[in-house]
Design an enzyme around this catalytic site. Structure first.
Site: not given
Length: 301
Positions: A52, A277
């Site tokens: 990811s 993230h």
């Protein structure tokens, strides 16, 4: 298709010795995207592999819901800048090293995207093998027990060993196998191993309101990520691949920074991105790190 060999005993021993000396010493202290023409550029076919942190979950525009893949992740930015004539991004959220050989949802094994015509490969993998998601959940849950202390570090050391350092060490041969498979399937490719960006403050300070970890767990988790990146650099070198440092270029733009300054979103993102993230600026920073490595020419390290 060339068949990659499983690690021979001697090779596994060499990898373990090199990594053990470094890692454990530090512990003491939709379907995948197809070819996308990018103009008549300088670069040969480019394939991006990864998890990811590569795919860019939440960053507009999402082009593969099953893999949470953005068209503004760092591989897409690299391909556009280099005017790559053929670009395939098979990075997928949640991927471990196993997904290099194993289908993930409706997506085939990532290594299937490679062939003898591949000229450039970027690989960013290993974080999920170490357990990024479970580590964040565990540390957030334990923080209430001792907000000023290091309950998470103590929990991972109850066996008498640092379990996260061991997890990094156990991930090393898995990454090694991935890189050998890349070489077997794309023997003419330039291979770049991309490290992970700075998630937490490099000075070890904390920010409980954005990231609910106990104060003294911040430096422990920072060091764990650095240990993972150190391992990736070493395994890249063993496999004649090039390492791309994304930690240094993103330091100072971690989850604890103000929204205007951060490139990594905290557990409750303010910008389009997944928790913990990179946001669009973080992906752009990683793209610049990859481009910088490519511009320096072939070389290890």
């Amino acid at each position: 298709m060339a068949r990659e060999r499983r690690p021979a005993g001697r090779r596994a021993a060499v990898v373990a010795a090199v990594l053990g000396a470094s890692v454990l010493a530090a512990a003491g202290t939709a379907p995948p995207a197809g070819a996308h023409p990018g103009g008549h550029g300088r670069a040969a076919a480019y394939v991006a592999l990864g998890d990811s942190y590569t795919s860019g979950p939440g960053i507009p525009a999402q082009v593969d819901a099953g893999c949470a893949r953005s068209d503004h992740n760092y591989p897409s930015l690299v391909a556009a800048e280099r005017r790559t004539r053929a670009f395939t991004d098979v990075s997928c959220g949640g991927a471990t090293t196993a997904e290099m050989w194993r289908a993930q949802g409706g997506n085939p094994p990532q290594l299937d995207a490679l062939d003898r015509h591949t000229g450039l490969v970027t690989v960013q993998i290993g974080g999920n093998d170490v357990g990024f998601g479970s580590i964040i959940g565990t540390c957030a849950r334990l923080a209430a027990q001792d907000p000023a202390g290091n309950p998470c570090e103590r929990a991972y050391r109850t066996s008498g060993h640092d379990e996260l350092a061991l997890a990094v060490l156990r991930t090393a041969p898995k990454v090694d196998r991935v890189l050998r498979a890349v070489r077997a399937r794309a023997p003419h490719a330039r291979v770049l191993v991309v490290g992970y960006p700075a998630l937490l403050p490099d000075d070890g300070s904390g920010c409980f309101t954005q990231v609910p970890f106990a104060a003294k767990d911040f430096p422990y988790l920072r060091d764990t990520e650095k240990r993972l990146n150190r391992m990736l650099r070493l395994v890249a070198g063993v496999n004649r691949a090039e390492y791309v440092d994304t930690y240094g270029p993103t330091a100072g733009h971690d989850m604890c920074r103000a929204p205007a300054d951060r490139w990594i979103e905290p557990l409750q993102p303010a910008a389009p991105a997944a928790p913990a993230h990179p946001n669009a600026r973080g992906e752009a920073a990683m793209a610049q790190a990859v481009l910088g490595r490519l511009e320096r020419g072939r070389g290890h390290g």
